[in-house]
Design a protein around this motif. Structure first.
Motif, PDB file in Angstrom:
ATOM      1  N   GLN A   1      50.915  50.672  43.807  1.00  0.00           N
ATOM      2  CA  GLN A   1      51.447  51.279  42.577  1.00  0.00           C
ATOM      3  C   GLN A   1      51.649  52.774  42.857  1.00  0.00           C
ATOM      4  O   GLN A   1      50.716  53.452  43.286  1.00  0.00           O
TER       5      GLN A   1
ATOM      6  N   TRP B   1      52.203  45.403  34.556  1.00  0.00           N
ATOM      7  CA  TRP B   1      53.280  45.855  35.449  1.00  0.00           C
ATOM      8  C   TRP B   1      53.863  44.649  36.177  1.00  0.00           C
ATOM      9  O   TRP B   1      53.184  43.651  36.378  1.00  0.00           O
TER      10      TRP B   1
ATOM     11  N   TYR C   1      45.586  48.282  44.855  1.00  0.00           N
ATOM     12  CA  TYR C   1      44.542  47.398  44.329  1.00  0.00           C
ATOM     13  C   TYR C   1      44.386  46.212  45.270  1.00  0.00           C
ATOM     14  O   TYR C   1      45.379  45.663  45.755  1.00  0.00           O
TER      15      TYR C   1
ATOM     16  N   TYR D   1      48.212  45.186  45.771  1.00  0.00           N
ATOM     17  CA  TYR D   1      49.267  45.643  44.861  1.00  0.00           C
ATOM     18  C   TYR D   1      49.384  47.159  44.975  1.00  0.00           C
ATOM     19  O   TYR D   1      48.446  47.885  44.655  1.00  0.00           O
TER      20      TYR D   1
ATOM     21  N   LEU E   1      47.048  45.036  36.034  1.00  0.00           N
ATOM     22  CA  LEU E   1      47.735  46.333  36.131  1.00  0.00           C
ATOM     23  C   LEU E   1      48.483  46.628  34.832  1.00  0.00           C
ATOM     24  O   LEU E   1      49.586  47.163  34.849  1.00  0.00           O
TER      25      LEU E   1
ATOM     26  N   LYS F   1      39.923  49.331  44.987  1.00  0.00           N
ATOM     27  CA  LYS F   1      41.099  50.195  44.835  1.00  0.00           C
ATOM     28  C   LYS F   1      40.990  51.385  45.781  1.00  0.00           C
ATOM     29  O   LYS F   1      39.901  51.950  45.940  1.00  0.00           O
TER      30      LYS F   1
END
Length: 430
Positions: A174, A239, A335, A172, A236, A365
């Motif tokens: 971000q 999100w 992530y 993921y 998250l 991460k």
């Protein structure tokens, strides 16, 4: 050998371009103590660029060699390549401009790194030049910037921490800012242009891969399924996530294929997503993506997208690129959610299947600042330095590789960690 000793350690080619300028800036610190130069088509532009960076960095760069080389002149490219041990190539889109430079480097016995995020270019270079690069003892490594370096080496990092067999990874991405968006661009035109041609020619990938890999990977179970097109990422802070169309998956899967072919390691399955704070952002991005996808299919549509980048991205892409202020305040995090089995549950062969479902999970991460240009240029320069210093820890004697395959056994993750990147475990395996 005498000629090799006279070579510069590194040359930054395309140094007067947007990415090239930031590569020089990051290179001042990272290449300290080494002999490095800049190259491009116009000596005058290169002089101006060096003077600009000299002022910005408050560092005397008068001794930095300036080399002229033109993409339309193969002899000049070869002469440039012969002057260094590693060439950092900042001239994109690589679909149009990458191959002559790769070719020149291989013939000159010079290593080559670039920041391409173009799967067709990267996989074609591997198909056509891997064997010749091996014969010449040359490493050609693409995708050495954001977001492929964090994605590919982040996957290597997750495996190191897992202590078992990883079945699947979901990533993921971000991107946030410490300041409100100032209405300016987020992408430089070069990135926008690469994306347009990449999508327009996506149908080239399947036949390319058929040639590149003569056998298919085994059908590993359990299969990693796609999530809903729009879904909430609970870890998250709620999100919203959608599938990420970038090159991360293709880069990581090439590394995984390399590990399977050379080390008989069970390859990881992967899905990539990008996360947004609100559903409104998701809808806006979806609208742009649909228009983009439709227009990329037609020559006229591509011409319009290239002519009016600001119009079709609501100002997010432009010829000027992002401002210094917005870049310095941008932050990124990728992530990684990994699932697999404990090391006690061993397989005899990498093609064997586990009898039980995955028993172990981990979240890791990779994060940093200024993803598009600062982090990219740091990763690019460190990728070049790693070849200079640790080629004995890289696969074979040379070849065309993605970064995960090229640098898995080197200290690149540790070097990135000392220079603005953070690799960490969020939730250890249970």
């Amino acid at each position: 050998m005498a000629q090799n000793e006279e070579r510069l350690d590194v040359i930054i080619f395309g140094a007067s371009g947007f990415t090239g300028k930031y590569t020089i800036y990051e290179g001042i610190k990272l290449l300290e103590g080494l002999r490095w130069g800049v190259a491009g088509r116009s000596r005058e532009k290169l002089r101006q660029t060096v003077a600009e960076i000299e002022k910005k960095a408050d560092k005397d760069l008068s001794e930095v060699p300036i080399i002229t080389a033109d993409l339309k002149d193969d002899d000049s490219l070869k002469q440039m390549a012969e002057r260094c041990k590693v060439l950092i190539n900042c001239c994109g889109p690589y679909r149009f401009y990458g191959e002559p430079v790769v070719k020149a480097c291989i013939e000159a016995g010079t290593h080559h790194v670039d920041v391409s995020g173009e799967p067709q270019y990267m996989e074609r270079m591997q198909l056509e030049y891997h064997q010749r690069a091996q014969e010449r003892g040359v490493y050609v490594v693409s995708a050495c910037g954001f977001d492929s370096i964090p994605a590919d080496l982040g996957t290597v990092f997750l495996e190191r921490q897992f202590d078992g067999v990883v079945n699947s990874v979901e990533t993921y991405l971000q991107v946030t800012s410490k300041i409100p968006h100032d209405g300016g661009a987020v992408l430089h035109y070069g990135t926008w242009e690469s994306a347009i041609y990449g999508l327009a020619h996506a149908n080239e990938l399947r036949p390319l891969r058929t040639q590149l890999y003569k056998t298919r990977l085994p059908n590993f179970q359990p299969r990693l399924k796609d999530r809903m097109v729009v879904h909430k990422a609970s870890f998250l802070n709620g999100w919203w996530a959608v599938p990420f169309p970038g090159s991360d998956r293709s880069v990581v899967m090439r590394s995984q294929r390399h590990f399977y072919d050379t080390e008989k390691k069970r390859p990881i399955q992967m899905k990539t997503y990008v996360a947004f704070e609100s559903i409104v952002q998701v809808l806006a991005v979806a609208f742009v993506a649909i228009v983009f996808a439709i227009m990329c299919r037609f020559k006229f549509g591509r011409q319009m997208l290239l002519k009016f980048p600001k119009l079709f991205t609501f100002g997010y892409a432009s010829h000027e690129g992002p401002t210094e202020k917005s870049m310095e305040n941008a932050q990124f995090a990728i992530y990684f959610r990994g699932e697999g089995w404990d090391k006690e549950e061993k397989l005899l062969e990498p093609t064997d299947q586990f009898k039980s479902p995955p028993t172990k999970k981990i979240v890791t991460k990779v994060s940093g600042t200024n993803p598009g240009y600062g982090a990219t240029c740091v990763a690019l320069v460190l990728s070049a330095l790693t070849i200079l210093r640790e080629s004995d820890k890289m696969p074979g004697t040379g070849g065309v590789y993605p970064p995960g395959a090229a640098y898995a056994k080197t200290s690149l993750i540790e070097q990135l960690s000392k220079n603005g990147f953070t690799f960490e475990v969020i939730k250890p395996p249970k």
